[in-house]
Design a protein around this motif. Structure first.
Motif, PDB file in Angstrom:
ATOM      1  N   GLN A  32     -41.183   9.333 -57.273  1.00 54.22           N
ATOM      2  CA  GLN A  32     -41.581   8.253 -58.193  1.00 54.22           C
ATOM      3  C   GLN A  32     -40.570   7.115 -58.242  1.00 54.22           C
ATOM      4  N   GLU A  33     -39.421   7.273 -57.610  1.00 51.80           N
ATOM      5  CA  GLU A  33     -38.383   6.245 -57.667  1.00 51.80           C
ATOM      6  C   GLU A  33     -38.765   5.041 -56.812  1.00 51.80           C
ATOM      7  N   PRO A  34     -38.440   3.831 -57.300  1.00 54.75           N
ATOM      8  CA  PRO A  34     -38.718   2.620 -56.509  1.00 54.75           C
ATOM      9  C   PRO A  34     -37.973   2.659 -55.177  1.00 54.75           C
ATOM     10  N   GLY A  35     -38.662   2.281 -54.119  1.00 50.85           N
ATOM     11  CA  GLY A  35     -38.038   2.206 -52.806  1.00 50.85           C
ATOM     12  C   GLY A  35     -38.003   3.503 -52.030  1.00 50.85           C
ATOM     13  N   CYS A  36     -38.510   4.592 -52.616  1.00 51.78           N
ATOM     14  CA  CYS A  36     -38.555   5.869 -51.896  1.00 51.78           C
ATOM     15  C   CYS A  36     -39.719   5.819 -50.908  1.00 51.78           C
ATOM     16  N   GLN A  37     -39.404   5.868 -49.622  1.00 53.89           N
ATOM     17  CA  GLN A  37     -40.434   5.864 -48.588  1.00 53.89           C
ATOM     18  C   GLN A  37     -40.645   7.263 -48.010  1.00 53.89           C
ATOM     19  N   LEU A  38     -39.606   8.084 -48.059  1.00 51.68           N
ATOM     20  CA  LEU A  38     -39.681   9.456 -47.566  1.00 51.68           C
ATOM     21  C   LEU A  38     -38.595  10.250 -48.263  1.00 51.68           C
ATOM     22  N   VAL A  51     -34.614  15.020 -45.773  1.00 53.88           N
ATOM     23  CA  VAL A  51     -34.710  13.872 -44.882  1.00 53.88           C
ATOM     24  C   VAL A  51     -35.274  12.753 -45.738  1.00 53.88           C
ATOM     25  N   GLU A  52     -34.509  11.668 -45.840  1.00 51.82           N
ATOM     26  CA  GLU A  52     -34.852  10.598 -46.767  1.00 51.82           C
ATOM     27  C   GLU A  52     -34.960   9.264 -46.038  1.00 51.82           C
ATOM     28  N   GLN A  53     -35.858   8.421 -46.524  1.00 54.83           N
ATOM     29  CA  GLN A  53     -35.894   7.031 -46.074  1.00 54.83           C
ATOM     30  C   GLN A  53     -36.108   6.160 -47.301  1.00 54.83           C
ATOM     31  N   TRP A  54     -35.230   5.178 -47.448  1.00 53.61           N
ATOM     32  CA  TRP A  54     -35.251   4.258 -48.580  1.00 53.61           C
ATOM     33  C   TRP A  54     -35.537   2.855 -48.079  1.00 53.61           C
ATOM     34  N   ALA A  55     -36.215   2.071 -48.879  1.00 57.84           N
ATOM     35  CA  ALA A  55     -36.616   0.718 -48.476  1.00 57.84           C
ATOM     36  C   ALA A  55     -35.419  -0.132 -48.078  1.00 57.84           C
ATOM     37  N   ASP A  56     -34.304   0.061 -48.774  1.00 59.44           N
ATOM     38  CA  ASP A  56     -33.098  -0.715 -48.476  1.00 59.44           C
ATOM     39  C   ASP A  56     -31.905  -0.065 -49.172  1.00 59.44           C
ATOM     40  N   ALA A  57     -30.727  -0.644 -48.960  1.00 61.17           N
ATOM     41  CA  ALA A  57     -29.505  -0.086 -49.543  1.00 61.17           C
ATOM     42  C   ALA A  57     -29.551  -0.100 -51.064  1.00 61.17           C
ATOM     43  N   ASP A  58     -30.189  -1.101 -51.659  1.00 61.56           N
ATOM     44  CA  ASP A  58     -30.283  -1.161 -53.122  1.00 61.56           C
ATOM     45  C   ASP A  58     -31.102   0.010 -53.666  1.00 61.56           C
ATOM     46  N   PRO A  97     -41.377   3.731 -29.250  1.00 66.81           N
ATOM     47  CA  PRO A  97     -41.013   3.369 -30.620  1.00 66.81           C
ATOM     48  C   PRO A  97     -41.906   4.032 -31.671  1.00 66.81           C
ATOM     49  N   ALA A  98     -43.155   4.305 -31.342  1.00 67.06           N
ATOM     50  CA  ALA A  98     -44.067   4.932 -32.299  1.00 67.06           C
ATOM     51  C   ALA A  98     -43.657   6.392 -32.583  1.00 67.06           C
ATOM     52  N   LYS A  99     -42.963   7.010 -31.657  1.00 71.25           N
ATOM     53  CA  LYS A  99     -42.565   8.405 -31.835  1.00 71.25           C
ATOM     54  C   LYS A  99     -41.070   8.571 -32.068  1.00 71.25           C
ATOM     55  N   GLY A 100     -40.305   7.534 -31.787  1.00 70.49           N
ATOM     56  CA  GLY A 100     -38.840   7.655 -31.871  1.00 70.49           C
ATOM     57  C   GLY A 100     -38.223   6.969 -33.063  1.00 70.49           C
ATOM     58  N   THR A 101     -39.048   6.465 -34.001  1.00 73.71           N
ATOM     59  CA  THR A 101     -38.532   5.715 -35.141  1.00 73.71           C
ATOM     60  C   THR A 101     -39.245   6.157 -36.406  1.00 73.71           C
ATOM     61  N   LEU A 102     -38.466   6.411 -37.484  1.00 70.31           N
ATOM     62  CA  LEU A 102     -39.083   6.644 -38.784  1.00 70.31           C
ATOM     63  C   LEU A 102     -39.663   5.318 -39.247  1.00 70.31           C
ATOM     64  N   ARG A 103     -40.819   5.372 -39.876  1.00 61.48           N
ATOM     65  CA  ARG A 103     -41.474   4.154 -40.328  1.00 61.48           C
ATOM     66  C   ARG A 103     -41.801   4.272 -41.807  1.00 61.48           C
ATOM     67  N   SER A 104     -41.867   3.129 -42.480  1.00 61.61           N
ATOM     68  CA  SER A 104     -42.230   3.150 -43.889  1.00 61.61           C
ATOM     69  C   SER A 104     -43.698   3.526 -44.043  1.00 61.61           C
ATOM     70  N   ALA A 105     -43.998   4.080 -45.199  1.00 65.82           N
ATOM     71  CA  ALA A 105     -45.357   4.558 -45.473  1.00 65.82           C
ATOM     72  C   ALA A 105     -46.365   3.445 -45.471  1.00 65.82           C
TER      73      ALA A 105
END
Length: 105
Positions: A32-38, A51-58, A97-105
């Motif tokens: 539920q946190e802002p910027g949480c993509q994964l 394993v985490e992915q965030w929209a940006d450093a902020d 690139p479609a298989k080798g990069t994490l992507r935002s939701a």
């Protein structure tokens, strides 16, 4: 630019179930946190891996100060076998690139 993090913690043998439950509870809150993509939880043996992915450093900075993180570490602290290992990762472009990069939701 998205920020990828891998965080690992190992439970003491007698605390695996407790740590698993605390981690699962944290996942629900962090989603539920802002910027949480994964924010995906995995386990092997006694080790739990986020394993985490965030929209940006902020967004990552806000997450590190969020109540869910404080609750998680407050709950599992004494049940861990050593300190958590948290790594911020840099992508290395390779292959498809479609298989080798994490992507935002």
């Amino acid at each position: 630019m998205p920020v990828v993090v891998v965080a690992t913690m190992t439970a003491k043998p007698e605390s695996v179930d407790l740590v698993r439950q605390a981690c699962k509870k944290a996942v629900e809150a962090v989603h539920q946190e802002p910027g949480c993509q994964l924010y995906a939880l995995h386990e092997t043996d006694r080790t739990f891996v986020f394993v985490e992915q965030w929209a940006d450093a902020d967004a990552l900075q806000a997450h590190s100060a969020a109540p869910a993180v404080a609750t998680l570490f407050g709950t599992v602290g004494e049940h861990l076998d050593g300190a958590p290992d948290i790594k911020m990762l840099q992508p290395v472009p390779a292959g498809d690139p479609a298989k080798g990069t994490l992507r935002s939701a």
